[in-house]
Every structure is written in C-alpha cells, then in structure tokens.
Design a protein around this motif. Structure first.
Motif, PDB file in Angstrom:
ATOM      1  N   MET A  27      13.891  -7.527 -27.061  1.00 21.07           N
ATOM      2  CA  MET A  27      13.409  -8.318 -25.934  1.00 21.07           C
ATOM      3  C   MET A  27      13.505  -7.564 -24.606  1.00 21.07           C
ATOM      4  O   MET A  27      13.189  -8.133 -23.561  1.00 21.07           O
ATOM      5  CB  MET A  27      14.236  -9.606 -25.806  1.00 21.07           C
ATOM      6  CG  MET A  27      13.986 -10.654 -26.859  1.00 21.07           C
ATOM      7  SD  MET A  27      12.314 -11.345 -26.778  1.00 21.07           S
ATOM      8  CE  MET A  27      12.332 -12.109 -25.151  1.00 21.07           C
TER       9      MET A  27
ATOM     10  N   VAL B   5      15.531  -4.849 -18.229  1.00 23.47           N
ATOM     11  CA  VAL B   5      14.641  -5.952 -17.857  1.00 23.47           C
ATOM     12  C   VAL B   5      14.292  -6.747 -19.115  1.00 23.47           C
ATOM     13  O   VAL B   5      13.883  -6.163 -20.116  1.00 23.47           O
ATOM     14  CB  VAL B   5      13.349  -5.407 -17.196  1.00 23.47           C
ATOM     15  CG1 VAL B   5      12.363  -6.527 -16.892  1.00 23.47           C
ATOM     16  CG2 VAL B   5      13.670  -4.635 -15.934  1.00 23.47           C
ATOM     17  N   LEU B   6      14.437  -8.057 -19.024  1.00 29.30           N
ATOM     18  CA  LEU B   6      14.075  -8.938 -20.141  1.00 29.30           C
ATOM     19  C   LEU B   6      12.564  -9.146 -20.096  1.00 29.30           C
ATOM     20  O   LEU B   6      12.025  -9.583 -19.073  1.00 29.30           O
ATOM     21  CB  LEU B   6      14.828 -10.265 -19.983  1.00 29.30           C
ATOM     22  CG  LEU B   6      14.635 -11.393 -20.990  1.00 29.30           C
ATOM     23  CD1 LEU B   6      14.890 -10.942 -22.403  1.00 29.30           C
ATOM     24  CD2 LEU B   6      15.560 -12.550 -20.652  1.00 29.30           C
ATOM     25  N   ASP B   7      11.885  -8.827 -21.165  1.00 27.29           N
ATOM     26  CA  ASP B   7      10.427  -8.942 -21.216  1.00 27.29           C
ATOM     27  C   ASP B   7      10.061 -10.370 -21.595  1.00 27.29           C
ATOM     28  O   ASP B   7      10.164 -10.761 -22.755  1.00 27.29           O
ATOM     29  CB  ASP B   7       9.863  -7.947 -22.246  1.00 27.29           C
ATOM     30  CG  ASP B   7       8.353  -8.051 -22.387  1.00 27.29           C
ATOM     31  OD1 ASP B   7       7.800  -7.428 -23.310  1.00 27.29           O
ATOM     32  OD2 ASP B   7       7.712  -8.782 -21.594  1.00 27.29           O
ATOM     33  N   ALA B   8       9.624 -11.138 -20.607  1.00 26.82           N
ATOM     34  CA  ALA B   8       9.311 -12.548 -20.854  1.00 26.82           C
ATOM     35  C   ALA B   8       7.847 -12.756 -21.219  1.00 26.82           C
ATOM     36  O   ALA B   8       7.387 -13.897 -21.315  1.00 26.82           O
ATOM     37  CB  ALA B   8       9.645 -13.377 -19.607  1.00 26.82           C
ATOM     38  N   ILE B   9       7.094 -11.656 -21.402  1.00 31.70           N
ATOM     39  CA  ILE B   9       5.656 -11.812 -21.611  1.00 31.70           C
ATOM     40  C   ILE B   9       5.161 -11.003 -22.819  1.00 31.70           C
ATOM     41  O   ILE B   9       3.958 -10.794 -23.006  1.00 31.70           O
ATOM     42  CB  ILE B   9       4.890 -11.495 -20.292  1.00 31.70           C
ATOM     43  CG1 ILE B   9       3.401 -11.798 -20.361  1.00 31.70           C
ATOM     44  CG2 ILE B   9       5.129 -10.094 -19.792  1.00 31.70           C
ATOM     45  CD1 ILE B   9       3.040 -13.257 -20.547  1.00 31.70           C
ATOM     46  N   SER B  10       6.130 -10.600 -23.679  1.00 33.95           N
ATOM     47  CA  SER B  10       5.772  -9.847 -24.892  1.00 33.95           C
ATOM     48  C   SER B  10       4.859  -8.674 -24.555  1.00 33.95           C
ATOM     49  O   SER B  10       3.825  -8.477 -25.200  1.00 33.95           O
ATOM     50  CB  SER B  10       5.059 -10.748 -25.924  1.00 33.95           C
ATOM     51  OG  SER B  10       5.814 -11.877 -26.257  1.00 33.95           O
TER      52      SER B  10
ATOM     53  N   SER C  38       3.608  -8.115 -28.043  1.00 36.19           N
ATOM     54  CA  SER C  38       4.729  -7.627 -28.845  1.00 36.19           C
ATOM     55  C   SER C  38       5.493  -8.779 -29.455  1.00 36.19           C
ATOM     56  O   SER C  38       6.683  -8.965 -29.187  1.00 36.19           O
ATOM     57  CB  SER C  38       5.651  -6.761 -27.966  1.00 36.19           C
ATOM     58  OG  SER C  38       4.902  -5.769 -27.314  1.00 36.19           O
ATOM     59  N   ASN C  39       4.816  -9.550 -30.293  1.00 33.70           N
ATOM     60  CA  ASN C  39       5.392 -10.772 -30.840  1.00 33.70           C
ATOM     61  C   ASN C  39       6.643 -10.523 -31.658  1.00 33.70           C
ATOM     62  O   ASN C  39       7.503 -11.408 -31.765  1.00 33.70           O
ATOM     63  CB  ASN C  39       4.350 -11.530 -31.674  1.00 33.70           C
ATOM     64  CG  ASN C  39       3.184 -12.030 -30.832  1.00 33.70           C
ATOM     65  OD1 ASN C  39       3.159 -11.835 -29.619  1.00 33.70           O
ATOM     66  ND2 ASN C  39       2.217 -12.663 -31.475  1.00 33.70           N
TER      67      ASN C  39
ATOM     68  N   GLY D 209       8.830  -8.296 -30.862  1.00 35.60           N
ATOM     69  CA  GLY D 209       9.750  -7.560 -29.993  1.00 35.60           C
ATOM     70  C   GLY D 209       9.367  -6.083 -29.966  1.00 35.60           C
ATOM     71  O   GLY D 209       8.526  -5.627 -30.737  1.00 35.60           O
TER      72      GLY D 209
ATOM     73  N   VAL E 174      13.947  -9.723 -15.023  1.00 33.68           N
ATOM     74  CA  VAL E 174      13.023 -10.448 -15.910  1.00 33.68           C
ATOM     75  C   VAL E 174      11.589 -10.088 -15.550  1.00 33.68           C
ATOM     76  O   VAL E 174      11.173 -10.192 -14.393  1.00 33.68           O
ATOM     77  CB  VAL E 174      13.211 -11.981 -15.781  1.00 33.68           C
ATOM     78  CG1 VAL E 174      12.158 -12.716 -16.627  1.00 33.68           C
ATOM     79  CG2 VAL E 174      14.601 -12.407 -16.230  1.00 33.68           C
TER      80      VAL E 174
ATOM     81  N   PRO F  44       7.298 -15.329 -24.250  1.00 37.47           N
ATOM     82  CA  PRO F  44       8.328 -14.493 -24.870  1.00 37.47           C
ATOM     83  C   PRO F  44       7.985 -14.164 -26.321  1.00 37.47           C
ATOM     84  O   PRO F  44       7.285 -14.923 -26.992  1.00 37.47           O
ATOM     85  CB  PRO F  44       9.592 -15.350 -24.802  1.00 37.47           C
ATOM     86  CG  PRO F  44       9.287 -16.468 -23.879  1.00 37.47           C
ATOM     87  CD  PRO F  44       7.811 -16.669 -23.919  1.00 37.47           C
ATOM     88  N   ALA F  45       8.519 -13.059 -26.778  1.00 35.74           N
ATOM     89  CA  ALA F  45       8.333 -12.657 -28.174  1.00 35.74           C
ATOM     90  C   ALA F  45       8.954 -13.697 -29.105  1.00 35.74           C
ATOM     91  O   ALA F  45       9.838 -14.454 -28.724  1.00 35.74           O
ATOM     92  CB  ALA F  45       8.967 -11.295 -28.417  1.00 35.74           C
TER      93      ALA F  45
ATOM     94  N   VAL G 173      10.895 -13.270 -31.393  1.00 33.56           N
ATOM     95  CA  VAL G 173      12.275 -12.924 -31.746  1.00 33.56           C
ATOM     96  C   VAL G 173      13.268 -13.319 -30.655  1.00 33.56           C
ATOM     97  O   VAL G 173      14.447 -13.017 -30.719  1.00 33.56           O
ATOM     98  CB  VAL G 173      12.414 -11.408 -32.045  1.00 33.56           C
ATOM     99  CG1 VAL G 173      11.601 -11.022 -33.255  1.00 33.56           C
ATOM    100  CG2 VAL G 173      11.996 -10.579 -30.825  1.00 33.56           C
ATOM    101  N   CYS G 174      12.742 -14.012 -29.650  1.00 34.43           N
ATOM    102  CA  CYS G 174      13.555 -14.476 -28.525  1.00 34.43           C
ATOM    103  C   CYS G 174      14.644 -15.443 -29.008  1.00 34.43           C
ATOM    104  O   CYS G 174      14.495 -16.052 -30.070  1.00 34.43           O
ATOM    105  CB  CYS G 174      12.578 -15.206 -27.609  1.00 34.43           C
ATOM    106  SG  CYS G 174      13.205 -15.707 -26.061  1.00 34.43           S
TER     107      CYS G 174
ATOM    108  N   GLU H  40      18.118 -16.273 -24.036  1.00 34.43           N
ATOM    109  CA  GLU H  40      17.102 -15.516 -23.311  1.00 34.43           C
ATOM    110  C   GLU H  40      16.110 -16.443 -22.626  1.00 34.43           C
ATOM    111  O   GLU H  40      15.697 -16.204 -21.494  1.00 34.43           O
ATOM    112  CB  GLU H  40      16.397 -14.532 -24.264  1.00 34.43           C
ATOM    113  CG  GLU H  40      17.292 -13.323 -24.564  1.00 34.43           C
ATOM    114  CD  GLU H  40      17.002 -12.630 -25.872  1.00 34.43           C
ATOM    115  OE1 GLU H  40      16.306 -13.201 -26.753  1.00 34.43           O
ATOM    116  OE2 GLU H  40      17.491 -11.497 -26.047  1.00 34.43           O
TER     117      GLU H  40
ATOM    118  N   ALA I  96      17.835 -17.604 -19.584  1.00 31.16           N
ATOM    119  CA  ALA I  96      17.872 -16.552 -18.552  1.00 31.16           C
ATOM    120  C   ALA I  96      16.528 -16.447 -17.837  1.00 31.16           C
ATOM    121  O   ALA I  96      16.472 -16.283 -16.610  1.00 31.16           O
ATOM    122  CB  ALA I  96      18.246 -15.214 -19.185  1.00 31.16           C
ATOM    123  N   ILE I  97      15.452 -16.556 -18.587  1.00 30.64           N
ATOM    124  CA  ILE I  97      14.109 -16.456 -17.990  1.00 30.64           C
ATOM    125  C   ILE I  97      13.897 -17.609 -17.011  1.00 30.64           C
ATOM    126  O   ILE I  97      13.505 -17.412 -15.857  1.00 30.64           O
ATOM    127  CB  ILE I  97      13.019 -16.475 -19.090  1.00 30.64           C
ATOM    128  CG1 ILE I  97      13.083 -15.207 -19.945  1.00 30.64           C
ATOM    129  CG2 ILE I  97      11.625 -16.638 -18.474  1.00 30.64           C
ATOM    130  CD1 ILE I  97      12.277 -15.289 -21.238  1.00 30.64           C
TER     131      ILE I  97
END
Lengths: 189, 243
Positions: A31, A41-46, A51-52, A54, B206, B219-220, B222-223, B227, B230-231
């Motif tokens: 993620m 950085v947390l990727d909140a948008i894949s 990137s479903n 991850g 983020v 989000p993916a 696998v979230c 998470e 957090a977002i």
C-alpha cells in the motif's frame, strides 16, 4: 539527486508548477510508496485505479521476471506465443456469459478506440454500413485517442481538437443530480 | 434518465447509431454512480434498436466494485467490455476488449488466408504484459481479493461519509472501493481548494487524486481498516487546515 526535469513532458499535469516543486516516487510496496527524499506515502488511489493487488505483489513480480528469462518480445501479427492465449482464456473464464473473445492492447485508451473500430467493422460486415455514430455520456472518460475523446464528455479533453473528432457523436446527459442525490450511499435511487 | 437515450435515438434515427459507450460508474469525472435501473434500461433500448452496448470497465473491472466486472455487480451484460488498469494490477501496460461471440463471428468472414480485421498494435499481447495479467488474475482469485473488496466497501463507506459535515463538502459518492468527495469551488478558481487538499495529504503521507473540485480515493483491494482510517483522517485534517 540532480535530475533534469524539463525534457519530460508530463501527461495530464501542470508541467510548469510540478517542475518547480516536483513530487517523485521512487519505490513502492503493498500500500506504500517511498519518495525520492525518503518519505513514506500511503497510496490511496491504487496508483491510478490500477494497482488493485498493491505495489510489487511478489507473485506478479516473479511472473514478469520469469517471463523475461524466457521471451521478451515476439511479433504479434501472424505469430503467437502461449501466454497471450492463456491470458485471453483467463479473461474469458471470468467474463460474463457470451463474451468469449479478447482483443489485447497496451492501454485503456487503445482498448476504447479498438472497441469503436470493432463496432464499426461489425456493422459494416452485417451490411448496416450507415451505422457509424456513437453515443457517449457527458463527463464520460474513455481515454485520449481521437475515438475516446469523441465519445468522451469532458470538455477540457476535447477543446483543442473539436474539428478533428468523430463525426456525429451524440452525448447522453450524465446521471448525477446533486440536489436529489447528494450523499447517496452506493447507487442513488 | 435512460429515456434520454430513447429520445436521442428518435431524434437521430436508430439506424445510424453503431454503439453506446458508457462507464458503468464514471470514475474520472468523480465516481458518478448509476441510479438503480439505469444500465438495465440502456440495455433494453440498445436491444430494441440493434445498437451495441459497450461498457468501459477500465476502472470498474477486476475487483474495484467487489466483482470481476460492474456488469456482474449491476446485472447487465453489455456486448463488449473495455478493460485495462486492474487486469495487470498496473505492473505492465495492457488493455483489452472482451467481445460477444456474435460480434467476433460476424467479423471472422471471407477467405481464411486473409486478415479479417485490419487492426492491432505492436504490443498487443506483449509477453511481459500477458505474464503479469495471468498472474494478477490468479492473485485476485487465490487471495480472495474480490470478497475482501466487498467487505472493505462497507468500512470505506462508513468512514468516507463521516466527512459529510466538514467545511465546504457538497457531496460524497461511493461504490465498491471508489469514493469521491466534491467541494464548493473557492473564489471561482476550479481545483484550487482540492489541489491544496491533495498537497496537504501528500505532505502528511497520503496520496489521493483530484480533478475539478473533487477528490477521489480508490485504495487497493489489499488495504486494511487501519489504512482506510489513516486515509480518511488525513483528508479530514487537510479539509480543516485548508480554507
């Protein structure tokens, strides 16, 4: 790190503003990303809705690495390799009933323009050669090919190209009605 | 609303229309979710007039809505599905058009030694992309990511709608693992507010997406719930920090 930013023309980006204050992603896993200056950085948008599974899922990474050890590229016209057929079959197996054939491209934009050409070729073959117009949605996005922006409905994406779009394209109104649907959960009524 | 298609068909002559191309859920425009029955109605109008119905599932395909395709989620089967993005989990570029038998068979005509459809790309079926795609589909299946996506959707919906009363929020839209928050435009400057929210979020760890006066998150699959929290909380702080 000294990186020359100017030669790369970034897509769908405010190039001038970005290059004054760039945000560069260097690494990714699951993620998270890591930027060039070491921030997590947390990727909140894949990525970009992509990137479903991850980032750098180990099985997918290994599959690509293994493939590189076997075959890098071969002619796609009048020749084939097994993985293309295996992918098409895998897609067919999970697709709705009756949709059993897969044409592969390198992107959604190419796939959209391909779909439009398949539709035209289909009608041409049935003899309905007058069926040449497409209907899209206002606010629709179908990539950035000339076909995709023609059926698409985002004015900023078409503005400079209006004289060169597919003729006769029609657009449905989009379905969002803020006054009636605001804060709907899932499908609005 | 789908009656608009009937009106367009009547006004322009159905015999001139080759196809209707729609995103079952409009992602790029800010997660515009179809009202109940809308896609079914489009299907029946297309059927009545021999118009092909094409679903652009580049964003909605491969688990984003908790099913392989929006067609499954909404119970409407189009004549073609356009896909990309999730099919390879972003790893190597690939797109595809999944086509109904009747369309394929209609084009597979003529002398068999000649090319039937004069179209194709140098990278159609690229070995690396295919390897990635086969593996990605396998991962989605073997790790139960579609079912996981359906479960996460519930958490994500609850969390995102908790932002409803924050300043300048005019709408929140969600389906599956796709969410958009729409804001009032500030001082007639489209995107300025959401660009600042984007930058704040990025500076605080983020990455979200923005377009127009809308922020979107997807989000993916696998979230996990921490998470998601957090977002949402980073977005909340961003909204409160930005005028």
């Amino acid at each position: 790190m000294s990186l020359e930013l100017e030669p790369f023309w970034m897509p769908f980006t405010h190039n001038r503003m970005f290059k004054k204050s760039p945000r560069l992603i260097e690494r990714g896993e699951g993620m998270h990303y890591q930027t060039s200056d070491g921030h997590r950085v947390l990727d909140a948008i894949s990525g970009l809705w992509c990137s479903n599974a991850g980032h750098r899922h180990p099985k997918i990474v290994q599959a690509v690495k293994d493939q590189l050890d076997e075959l890098d590229f071969t002619a796609p016209f009048q020749s084939g390799h097994p993985k293309a057929f295996m992918l098409a079959e895998a897609i067919k197996k999970i697709s709705p009933a009756g949709l059993n054939h897969v044409f592969l491209t390198s992107s959604g934009s190419e796939a959209c323009d391909t779909a439009l050409k398949i539709a035209l070729a289909y009608h041409h073959s049935t003899g309905e050669v007058q069926r040449t117009r497409f209907v899209g949605h206002e606010k629709g996005y179908h990539g950035v090919g000339f076909g995709g922006i023609s059926v698409g409905g985002i004015d900023a994406n078409k503005k400079a190209f209006k004289a060169s779009l597919l003729p006769g394209t029609l657009h449905l109104p989009h379905t969002h009605n803020l006054s009636k649907m605001a804060f709907s959960k899932g499908q609005p009524v | 609303m789908a009656d608009n298609l009937e009106a367009l068909v009547d006004a322009n002559g159905s015999e001139t229309i080759a196809g209707v191309v729609v995103e079952p859920m409009q992602g790029s425009a800010g997660v515009i979710v179809p009202p109940h029955g809308y896609l079914k109605k489009l299907r029946s109008i297309c059927d009545a007039h021999q118009i092909l119905l094409i679903f652009d599932e580049v964003i909605t395909g491969f688990g984003r809505l908790g099913e392989w395709f929006a067609a499954d989620r909404f119970g409407v089967i189009p004549d073609m599905i356009i896909c990309a993005k999730g099919v390879i989990s972003g790893v190597v570029p690939l797109g595809g058009v999944i086509v109904r038998d009747s369309i394929y068979n209609e084009i597979m005509v003529g002398p068999s030694h000649l090319v039937e459809f004069f179209h194709g790309y140098t990278n159609s079926g690229h070995p690396l992309a295919c390897a990635a795609g086969i593996s990605a589909i396998n991962v989605y299946e073997s790790e139960g990511l579609l079912a996981k996506s359906s479960k996460l959707e519930i958490e994500l919906e609850k969390a995102i709608h908790s932002l409803r009363d924050e300043a300048h929020v005019v709408d929140i839209r969600n389906i599956g693992m796709a969410v958009a928050i729409e804001f009032e435009t500030r001082n007639n400057q489209i995107s300025m507010r959401v660009m600042e929210i984007f930058q704040y979020c990025f500076d605080h760890g983020v990455m979200i997406r923005y377009t127009g006066d809308i922020i979107a998150i997807g989000p993916a699959l696998v979230c996990d719930e921490t998470e998601i929290e957090a977002i949402i909380e980073t977005i909340r702080s961003a909204i409160r920090a930005i005028a």
